[in-house]
Design a protein around this motif. Structure first.
Motif, PDB file in Angstrom:
ATOM      1  N   SER A  48       2.440  26.668 -38.447  1.00 34.02           N
ATOM      2  CA  SER A  48       1.558  26.559 -39.609  1.00 34.02           C
ATOM      3  C   SER A  48       0.739  27.826 -39.859  1.00 34.02           C
ATOM      4  O   SER A  48       0.379  28.117 -40.994  1.00 34.02           O
ATOM      5  CB  SER A  48       0.660  25.336 -39.478  1.00 34.02           C
ATOM      6  OG  SER A  48      -0.372  25.572 -38.561  1.00 34.02           O
ATOM      7  N   SER A  49       0.451  28.599 -38.809  1.00 34.12           N
ATOM      8  CA  SER A  49      -0.322  29.823 -39.061  1.00 34.12           C
ATOM      9  C   SER A  49       0.527  30.872 -39.785  1.00 34.12           C
ATOM     10  O   SER A  49       0.009  31.639 -40.601  1.00 34.12           O
ATOM     11  CB  SER A  49      -0.911  30.389 -37.762  1.00 34.12           C
ATOM     12  OG  SER A  49       0.102  30.842 -36.906  1.00 34.12           O
ATOM     13  N   ASP A  50       1.841  30.874 -39.517  1.00 36.93           N
ATOM     14  CA  ASP A  50       2.727  31.787 -40.273  1.00 36.93           C
ATOM     15  C   ASP A  50       2.787  31.382 -41.744  1.00 36.93           C
ATOM     16  O   ASP A  50       2.767  32.231 -42.632  1.00 36.93           O
ATOM     17  CB  ASP A  50       4.144  31.767 -39.692  1.00 36.93           C
ATOM     18  CG  ASP A  50       4.214  32.460 -38.334  1.00 36.93           C
ATOM     19  OD1 ASP A  50       3.378  33.359 -38.105  1.00 36.93           O
ATOM     20  OD2 ASP A  50       5.071  32.082 -37.521  1.00 36.93           O
ATOM     21  N   ALA A  86       0.471  29.825 -43.343  1.00 38.66           N
ATOM     22  CA  ALA A  86      -0.829  30.191 -43.927  1.00 38.66           C
ATOM     23  C   ALA A  86      -0.859  31.672 -44.289  1.00 38.66           C
ATOM     24  O   ALA A  86      -1.299  32.055 -45.375  1.00 38.66           O
ATOM     25  CB  ALA A  86      -1.949  29.866 -42.940  1.00 38.66           C
ATOM     26  N   LYS A  87      -0.376  32.489 -43.371  1.00 37.53           N
ATOM     27  CA  LYS A  87      -0.416  33.935 -43.574  1.00 37.53           C
ATOM     28  C   LYS A  87       0.419  34.328 -44.795  1.00 37.53           C
ATOM     29  O   LYS A  87      -0.032  35.104 -45.637  1.00 37.53           O
ATOM     30  CB  LYS A  87       0.131  34.616 -42.319  1.00 37.53           C
ATOM     31  CG  LYS A  87      -0.303  36.045 -42.168  1.00 37.53           C
ATOM     32  CD  LYS A  87       0.123  36.544 -40.810  1.00 37.53           C
ATOM     33  CE  LYS A  87       0.130  38.049 -40.765  1.00 37.53           C
ATOM     34  NZ  LYS A  87       0.629  38.551 -39.487  1.00 37.53           N
ATOM     35  N   ARG A 123       1.363  32.425 -47.333  1.00 35.99           N
ATOM     36  CA  ARG A 123       0.780  31.897 -48.576  1.00 35.99           C
ATOM     37  C   ARG A 123      -0.398  32.763 -49.008  1.00 35.99           C
ATOM     38  O   ARG A 123      -0.572  33.055 -50.183  1.00 35.99           O
ATOM     39  CB  ARG A 123       0.335  30.452 -48.374  1.00 35.99           C
ATOM     40  CG  ARG A 123       1.504  29.491 -48.264  1.00 35.99           C
ATOM     41  CD  ARG A 123       1.020  28.081 -47.982  1.00 35.99           C
ATOM     42  NE  ARG A 123       0.094  27.625 -48.995  1.00 35.99           N
ATOM     43  CZ  ARG A 123      -1.003  26.932 -48.734  1.00 35.99           C
ATOM     44  NH1 ARG A 123      -1.318  26.602 -47.504  1.00 35.99           N
ATOM     45  NH2 ARG A 123      -1.781  26.542 -49.711  1.00 35.99           N
ATOM     46  N   LEU A 124      -1.205  33.155 -48.032  1.00 33.22           N
ATOM     47  CA  LEU A 124      -2.376  33.985 -48.346  1.00 33.22           C
ATOM     48  C   LEU A 124      -1.973  35.321 -48.938  1.00 33.22           C
ATOM     49  O   LEU A 124      -2.576  35.794 -49.898  1.00 33.22           O
ATOM     50  CB  LEU A 124      -3.172  34.230 -47.071  1.00 33.22           C
ATOM     51  CG  LEU A 124      -4.387  33.355 -46.870  1.00 33.22           C
ATOM     52  CD1 LEU A 124      -4.959  33.573 -45.491  1.00 33.22           C
ATOM     53  CD2 LEU A 124      -5.442  33.626 -47.921  1.00 33.22           C
ATOM     54  N   LYS A 125      -0.956  35.925 -48.354  1.00 33.36           N
ATOM     55  CA  LYS A 125      -0.527  37.246 -48.833  1.00 33.36           C
ATOM     56  C   LYS A 125      -0.116  37.176 -50.302  1.00 33.36           C
ATOM     57  O   LYS A 125      -0.475  38.031 -51.092  1.00 33.36           O
ATOM     58  CB  LYS A 125       0.634  37.770 -47.980  1.00 33.36           C
ATOM     59  CG  LYS A 125       0.144  38.379 -46.677  1.00 33.36           C
ATOM     60  CD  LYS A 125       1.278  38.993 -45.901  1.00 33.36           C
ATOM     61  CE  LYS A 125       0.751  39.702 -44.654  1.00 33.36           C
ATOM     62  NZ  LYS A 125       1.838  40.071 -43.745  1.00 33.36           N
ATOM     63  N   ALA A 164      -0.999  34.824 -52.532  1.00 35.47           N
ATOM     64  CA  ALA A 164      -2.158  34.487 -53.376  1.00 35.47           C
ATOM     65  C   ALA A 164      -3.044  35.705 -53.595  1.00 35.47           C
ATOM     66  O   ALA A 164      -3.482  35.985 -54.714  1.00 35.47           O
ATOM     67  CB  ALA A 164      -2.951  33.359 -52.732  1.00 35.47           C
ATOM     68  N   ILE A 165      -3.269  36.448 -52.525  1.00 35.07           N
ATOM     69  CA  ILE A 165      -4.193  37.580 -52.611  1.00 35.07           C
ATOM     70  C   ILE A 165      -3.596  38.718 -53.442  1.00 35.07           C
ATOM     71  O   ILE A 165      -4.295  39.362 -54.211  1.00 35.07           O
ATOM     72  CB  ILE A 165      -4.596  38.038 -51.188  1.00 35.07           C
ATOM     73  CG1 ILE A 165      -5.637  37.065 -50.635  1.00 35.07           C
ATOM     74  CG2 ILE A 165      -5.142  39.459 -51.196  1.00 35.07           C
ATOM     75  CD1 ILE A 165      -6.070  37.333 -49.231  1.00 35.07           C
ATOM     76  N   ASP A 181      -4.209  37.781 -56.894  1.00 35.54           N
ATOM     77  CA  ASP A 181      -5.655  37.865 -57.176  1.00 35.54           C
ATOM     78  C   ASP A 181      -6.073  39.308 -57.417  1.00 35.54           C
ATOM     79  O   ASP A 181      -6.932  39.592 -58.246  1.00 35.54           O
ATOM     80  CB  ASP A 181      -6.476  37.350 -55.985  1.00 35.54           C
ATOM     81  CG  ASP A 181      -6.397  35.839 -55.827  1.00 35.54           C
ATOM     82  OD1 ASP A 181      -5.901  35.185 -56.756  1.00 35.54           O
ATOM     83  OD2 ASP A 181      -6.843  35.327 -54.784  1.00 35.54           O
ATOM     84  N   ARG A 182      -5.480  40.203 -56.630  1.00 33.95           N
ATOM     85  CA  ARG A 182      -5.921  41.599 -56.669  1.00 33.95           C
ATOM     86  C   ARG A 182      -5.444  42.337 -57.914  1.00 33.95           C
ATOM     87  O   ARG A 182      -5.996  43.357 -58.279  1.00 33.95           O
ATOM     88  CB  ARG A 182      -5.403  42.347 -55.434  1.00 33.95           C
ATOM     89  CG  ARG A 182      -6.227  42.075 -54.197  1.00 33.95           C
ATOM     90  CD  ARG A 182      -5.652  42.846 -53.024  1.00 33.95           C
ATOM     91  NE  ARG A 182      -6.290  42.452 -51.776  1.00 33.95           N
ATOM     92  CZ  ARG A 182      -5.844  42.814 -50.575  1.00 33.95           C
ATOM     93  NH1 ARG A 182      -4.767  43.567 -50.483  1.00 33.95           N
ATOM     94  NH2 ARG A 182      -6.471  42.423 -49.490  1.00 33.95           N
TER      95      ARG A 182
END
Lengths: 263, 96
Positions: free
Chosen positions: B14-16, B18-19, B21-23, B25-26, B29-30
């Motif tokens: 799950s941490s992979d 998360a990582k 998905r975050l990349k 999304a960010i 966003d940027r």
């Protein structure tokens, strides 16, 4: 000339106020003259975390509106005489203060104090703008969760847009057992995503809850979080301190129990 | 539970997730521009450049990137445009 540090996160509930209380107290323990400013107007919190809620007479809005002098509103800490709190107002809202007024206040306090810590409210609206107005540098607090990390990235962008570039990251409430299982982002993961220098990792520690209950920051205590906060303070002062090994040191029996708990 | 469920779920924990998905999304966003503005800008750029060159509008690629400045370590947002020009571009100009 003092330095103004804003403690911010974007997302609420990740530990800004706890961080402000502990870093501020730690810097005072290290001999610095420190003032903590609660900039969350309408949602006053830093006073209770510091255990100073019974001593408030004047607040931030009174100072800005010239109802009182700065000195009258500053509350001296219970334990450290070089540590002060400027509490927020509970009955006003964010619009009671402007970024220009905050900048002026920060500049005045710089003459008197080594460190001025701004406890920033959650969000990116007026309260945030007020808190960062006079800041020289920022400590960005996040937890290893997608929502908090994403908000932290947004905050870093806004800080940079406001010419605040001396930014450092605190990863709060890390659980090494979950990181090991692959079920929590590690501090390295968070640093990689946000591309900001890490200044501290604070483990998820029940002692924090107890410290908040009693209104006495645990920085400098023997707990893992207490040590982590003290290390952050030293790094704020420019000292190079190796990162703590947050690994649980379990005895044989606990390890044995843990195996059974897992299955 | 931990070990076994990881085994059955395959290699990704799950941490992979998360990582990754975050990349994603960010990164979005940027981006300085919204997709709508990017599309409008693309149309405008095509219009301007088409006045001078015969460009391959299908092969056109315009996007926001991060780039490191040569003389400092600062990274800045940059608009990257890859605009293929058709072979017979010279004739295109002559004919105008």
């Amino acid at each position: 000339m003092g330095e103004v540090i804003v403690i911010t996160s974007g997302k609420g509930g990740v530990g800004k106020t706890t961080t402000t209380a502990n870093v501020g107290t730690g810097l005072a323990m290290l001999g610095k003259k420190v003032v903590l400013i609660d900039t969350d107007i309408g949602l006053r919190n830093l006073d209770v975390v510091m255990g100073l809620e019974n001593r408030i007479v004047y607040n931030l809005v009174d100072v800005v509106e010239n109802t009182c002098r700065i000195k009258q509103a500053l509350i001296k800490d219970k334990r450290y005489e070089n540590l002060y709190l400027l509490p927020s107002a509970q009955t006003k809202d964010k619009t009671a203060v402007s970024p220009e007024q905050m900048k002026k206040l920060a500049d005045e306090l710089k003459e008197e104090f080594d460190y001025i810590l701004m406890d920033c409210p959650a969000g990116i609206e007026q309260g945030f703008k007020n808190a960062i107005a006079g800041a020289d540098r920022a400590l960005i607090v996040t937890t290893p969760e997608v929502s908090a990390v994403r908000d932290a990235d947004r905050i870093i962008g806004l800080l940079e847009a406001n010419e605040i570039r001396d930014n450092h990251l605190i990863v709060n409430r890390l659980r090494t057992d979950m990181v090991k299982e692959g079920n929590m982002l590690s501090s390295d993961d968070v640093v990689e995503i946000l591309a900001v220098d890490l200044i501290g990792v604070v483990p998820d520690d029940e002692q924090i809850v107890i410290a908040t209950n009693t209104g006495e920051p645990l920085v400098g205590s023997d707990s893992k979080a207490g040590k982590a906060y003290m290390n952050i303070c030293k790094r704020v002062l420019g000292e190079e301190v190796p990162f703590l090994d947050l690994e649980e040191t379990k005895g044989f029996f606990e390890k044995f129990k843990a195996i059974f708990k897992r299955s | 539970m931990g070990l076994l469920s990881n085994f059955f779920r395959g290699s990704e924990n799950s941490s992979d997730i998360a990582k990754n998905r975050l990349k994603v999304a960010i990164t979005s966003d940027r981006a300085v521009c919204s997709p709508e503005i990017m599309e409008q800008m693309k149309i405008d750029i095509i219009q301007v450049i088409s006045k001078y060159l015969d460009i391959d509008t299908d092969g056109l690629d315009i996007r926001m990137t991060k780039t490191e400045l040569e003389d400092s370590n600062q990274t800045i947002n940059a608009l990257l445009a890859n605009i293929p020009i058709r072979e017979d571009s010279r004739n295109f100009r002559k004919n105008r």
